[in-house]
Design a protein around this motif. Sequence first.
Motif, short mmCIF file in Angstrom:
data_model
loop_
_atom_site.label_atom_id
_atom_site.label_comp_id
_atom_site.label_asym_id
_atom_site.label_seq_id
_atom_site.Cartn_x
_atom_site.Cartn_y
_atom_site.Cartn_z
N THR A 16 0.88 -1.04 -0.15
CA THR A 16 0.05 -0.01 0.00
C THR A 16 0.85 1.33 0.10
O THR A 16 0.58 2.06 -0.80
N LYS A 120 -9.73 1.26 0.20
CA LYS A 120 -8.69 0.62 -0.79
C LYS A 120 -9.45 -0.10 -1.76
O LYS A 120 -10.44 -0.73 -1.69
N PRO A 121 -9.10 -0.41 -2.80
CA PRO A 121 -7.91 0.48 -3.46
C PRO A 121 -8.07 1.66 -3.97
O PRO A 121 -9.18 2.00 -4.22
#
Length: 134
Positions: A16, A120-121
């Motif tokens: 990430t 996310k994403p």
Amino acid sequence: MNKIESICIIDDDPITVFGIQKMLSLVVDCNDITVYRNGKFAIEGIKKRIEENKKTPQVIFLDINMPIMDGWQFLDEFITLNLTDKVRVNIITSSIDTLDLQNWEDFKKKTAHTITFNNKPIRKEHVAEITKIA
């Protein structure tokens, strides 16, 4: 391209962090991007910057679920810091827990900082939007 003096990424997931850094390099001009693996390291680092009269982050990317000190615990301490500038805190999470959404709503009421909740994403276009500062 947005010009930002200082950005902070607080996330324990290296994939990430890499993705956010890559997207930031495409949409903002910033030479000071600091990464912390948990909220404890981040709050200590930000306090040190304050003591040294260095620019505090204008934009923070914050994960919720991290070891040692999670994102909510970080925010508890962060909002008590004596900062003159408003900070944009972007919560970046995969959580679908309604309690996390409620915590976000509660924190928005406790501070003048801008706090956003992002799942996310995230995409490059979204990063460009959530790095805009007032």
